[in-house]
Each structure stands twice: as structure tokens, then as C-alpha cells.
Write a protein that holds these residues in place. Structure first.
Motif, mmCIF file in Angstrom:
data_model
loop_
_atom_site.group_PDB
_atom_site.id
_atom_site.type_symbol
_atom_site.label_atom_id
_atom_site.label_comp_id
_atom_site.label_asym_id
_atom_site.label_seq_id
_atom_site.Cartn_x
_atom_site.Cartn_y
_atom_site.Cartn_z
ATOM 1 N N ALA A 16 0.838 -1.205 0.000
ATOM 2 C CA ALA A 16 0.000 0.000 0.000
ATOM 3 C C ALA A 16 0.868 1.247 0.000
ATOM 4 C CB ALA A 16 -0.944 -0.001 1.206
ATOM 5 N N ALA A 17 1.908 1.246 0.821
ATOM 6 C CA ALA A 17 2.808 2.398 0.902
ATOM 7 C C ALA A 17 3.504 2.637 -0.432
ATOM 8 C CB ALA A 17 3.829 2.180 2.012
ATOM 9 N N LEU A 18 4.001 1.581 -1.044
ATOM 10 C CA LEU A 18 4.706 1.720 -2.318
ATOM 11 C C LEU A 18 3.780 2.192 -3.438
ATOM 12 C CD1 LEU A 18 6.972 -1.439 -2.082
ATOM 13 C CD2 LEU A 18 7.737 0.960 -2.009
ATOM 14 N N ALA A 19 2.552 1.718 -3.447
ATOM 15 C CA ALA A 19 1.598 2.143 -4.474
ATOM 16 C C ALA A 19 1.294 3.638 -4.352
ATOM 17 C CB ALA A 19 0.313 1.323 -4.380
ATOM 18 N N VAL A 20 1.059 4.094 -3.127
ATOM 19 C CA VAL A 20 0.801 5.518 -2.913
ATOM 20 C C VAL A 20 2.054 6.319 -3.237
ATOM 21 C CG1 VAL A 20 0.262 7.274 -1.182
ATOM 22 C CG2 VAL A 20 -1.051 5.146 -1.251
ATOM 23 N N GLY A 21 3.201 5.836 -2.790
ATOM 24 C CA GLY A 21 4.454 6.533 -3.069
ATOM 25 C C GLY A 21 4.724 6.677 -4.549
#
Length: 109
Positions: A16-21
Motif C-alpha cells: 500500500a505504501a509503495l503504491a501511494v508513493g
């Protein structure tokens, strides 16, 4: 003069963090997002003390983008009420130049 900005937030997992990032970097609201897995949290939520596992995300940007960056982060974040802390930062000239170049700002010199 441009000033660097560090944004601290947490996510339920690294994906989730990588997708938003990736979205924030592609939109040039951030130059980079670092994901630090394995964080364990104790927090107050809706009158109860909770425990959970999360990941930390550190977002590198510049102060001029704080408002649109936070708005974009909130719009994509999976948490109902994400913790988003914006921290003014210092940076060496090369780091600041990189941040500015990657986020479409003006020359910091």
C-alpha cells in the motif's frame, strides 16, 4: 528559497505504501518515498488502546508542495484517519537541488 520537507506517515503494509508513493512521485509531489517495514504500534483509537503492525513511510519533498502533497496522500491513503506529520527539514545543497529538480520547483541557489 526552496526548503525541503519530510512527511511521516504509516500504512498497513509495504505494498500500500509503495503504491501511494509511486503515485506521488509520478505526480512530482514527492521526489522519493522510503518504506520501513516491521513497525509495531500501540495507539489510541475510538476510545480503545490498540496494537498493530504497520510500515513507516518517509516522503521527501519540498515545503511549497506541502498542501497538495497532503491532499493527494489523504485521497489515496487506506486508513480512515491517517497520521500525516509534515516536518520542515534541512538539506545539503545537492540533496535540495535533487528534491527541487524532481518535484518541478525552481533552482534553490
Amino acid at each position: 528559497m526552496e526548503r525541503p520537507l519530510l512527511v511521516y506517515t504509516t500504512f498497513p503494509d509495504a505494498e500500500a505504501a509503495l503504491a501511494v508513493g509511486e503515485a506521488l512521485v509520478r505526480e512530482r509531489l514527492a521526489a522519493c518515498l522510503n518504506v520501513l517495514p516491521g513497525m509495531r504500534s500501540v495507539y489510541a483509537w475510538k476510545g480503545a488502546v490498540e496494537r498493530g503492525e504497520e510500515v513507516v513511510a518517509l516522503i521527501k519533498s519540498r515545503e511549497a508542495l506541502a498542501e497538495p502533497l497532503v491532499a493527494a496522500l489523504k485521497a489515496r491513503h487506506p486508513y480512515e484517519t491517517p497520521v500525516i506529520l509534515t516536518l520542515p527539514a534541512g538539506a545539503d545543497p545537492a540533496t535540495l537541488a535533487w528534491l527541487v529538480a524532481e518535484t518541478g520547483g525552481t533552482n534553490p541557489a
